[in-house]
Design a protein around this motif. Structure first.
Motif, PDB file in Angstrom:
ATOM      1  N   SER A   1      -3.439  13.417  16.407  1.00  0.00           N
ATOM      2  CA  SER A   1      -4.227  14.264  17.297  1.00  0.00           C
ATOM      3  C   SER A   1      -4.985  15.340  16.511  1.00  0.00           C
ATOM      4  O   SER A   1      -6.180  15.572  16.741  1.00  0.00           O
ATOM      5  CB  SER A   1      -3.311  14.911  18.323  1.00  0.00           C
TER       6      SER A   1
ATOM      7  N   GLU B   1      -7.847  13.712  14.571  1.00  0.00           N
ATOM      8  CA  GLU B   1      -9.002  13.386  15.417  1.00  0.00           C
ATOM      9  C   GLU B   1      -9.802  14.623  15.777  1.00  0.00           C
ATOM     10  O   GLU B   1     -11.032  14.580  15.808  1.00  0.00           O
ATOM     11  CB  GLU B   1      -8.533  12.626  16.648  1.00  0.00           C
ATOM     12  N   LYS B   2      -9.135  15.749  16.023  1.00  0.00           N
ATOM     13  CA  LYS B   2      -9.830  17.000  16.305  1.00  0.00           C
ATOM     14  C   LYS B   2     -10.654  17.444  15.103  1.00  0.00           C
ATOM     15  O   LYS B   2     -11.786  17.911  15.239  1.00  0.00           O
ATOM     16  CB  LYS B   2      -8.834  18.093  16.679  1.00  0.00           C
ATOM     17  N   GLU B   3     -10.082  17.309  13.914  1.00  0.00           N
ATOM     18  CA  GLU B   3     -10.797  17.709  12.703  1.00  0.00           C
ATOM     19  C   GLU B   3     -11.985  16.786  12.429  1.00  0.00           C
ATOM     20  O   GLU B   3     -13.035  17.237  11.975  1.00  0.00           O
ATOM     21  CB  GLU B   3      -9.853  17.706  11.495  1.00  0.00           C
ATOM     22  N   VAL B   4     -11.834  15.506  12.701  1.00  0.00           N
ATOM     23  CA  VAL B   4     -12.927  14.545  12.476  1.00  0.00           C
ATOM     24  C   VAL B   4     -14.079  14.833  13.433  1.00  0.00           C
ATOM     25  O   VAL B   4     -15.251  14.715  13.055  1.00  0.00           O
ATOM     26  CB  VAL B   4     -12.419  13.090  12.630  1.00  0.00           C
ATOM     27  N   GLU B   5     -13.764  15.227  14.667  1.00  0.00           N
ATOM     28  CA  GLU B   5     -14.808  15.565  15.634  1.00  0.00           C
ATOM     29  C   GLU B   5     -15.663  16.743  15.161  1.00  0.00           C
ATOM     30  O   GLU B   5     -16.832  16.835  15.521  1.00  0.00           O
ATOM     31  CB  GLU B   5     -14.185  15.878  16.994  1.00  0.00           C
ATOM     32  N   LYS B   6     -15.089  17.630  14.386  1.00  0.00           N
ATOM     33  CA  LYS B   6     -15.821  18.804  13.888  1.00  0.00           C
ATOM     34  C   LYS B   6     -16.861  18.426  12.839  1.00  0.00           C
ATOM     35  O   LYS B   6     -17.785  19.191  12.582  1.00  0.00           O
ATOM     36  CB  LYS B   6     -14.847  19.821  13.289  1.00  0.00           C
TER      37      LYS B   6
ATOM     38  N   LYS C   1      -8.717   5.839   7.585  1.00  0.00           N
ATOM     39  CA  LYS C   1      -9.651   6.819   8.155  1.00  0.00           C
ATOM     40  C   LYS C   1      -9.809   8.006   7.206  1.00  0.00           C
ATOM     41  O   LYS C   1     -10.907   8.520   7.012  1.00  0.00           O
ATOM     42  CB  LYS C   1      -9.147   7.315   9.506  1.00  0.00           C
TER      43      LYS C   1
END
Length: 143
Positions: free
Chosen positions: A134, A137-142, A15
């Protein structure tokens, strides 16, 4: 000072490789999240062993616990990012925090070992990886 290496899962690394130029911004955030989990476990273990099982009254000043921290993410010569959980230096009495931590971890003549780093590594591995996933995933959502 003890050295610990925790390998990231392969799917997690795949990823990361797909993120391209944002990787250098995301990796430090992810590593810091994992480092904080390990730091809390080391601090908890350290506080539980200091002054316990001694023949004399404890002379602990709390300086070793307060010197514990997580470094910022840095890239090594091989291009790998790393964070370190360890002790800042120097102490007010001129001794080394790393030396005192080593004596606690491994013992010395007349002082049995009271491991706190090794158990922290073993018991926080899963929580560390979960925290890094976690945060990732938060950083990827940004993006």
């Amino acid at each position: 000072m003890a050295k610990t290496t925790i390998k990231m899962p392969e799917d997690f690394l795949m990823k990361l490789s797909r993120l391209g130029e944002k990787t250098d911004e995301i990796i430090p955030v992810v590593l810091k999240a994992g480092g904080e989990v390990v730091e809390e476990k080391v601090k908890s273990n350290l506080q539980s062993i200091i002054g316990k099982g001694t023949k004399e009254d404890s002379r602990s000043t709390g300086e070793l616990v307060s010197a514990l921290g997580v470094s910022s993410a840095r890239q090594d010569k091989d291009g790998n990012f790393n964070v370190k959980v360890g002790f800042s230096e120097p102490r007010s009495d001129g001794k080394s925090n790393a030396m005192i931590a080593g004596v606690l971890e491994y013992g010395k003549h007349g002082q049995p070992p009271k491991p706190f780093l090794s158990p922290a590594k073993a018991s926080s591995k899963k929580a560390c990886v979960d925290a890094m996933i976690s945060a990732f995933e938060k950083e990827v959502e940004k993006i």
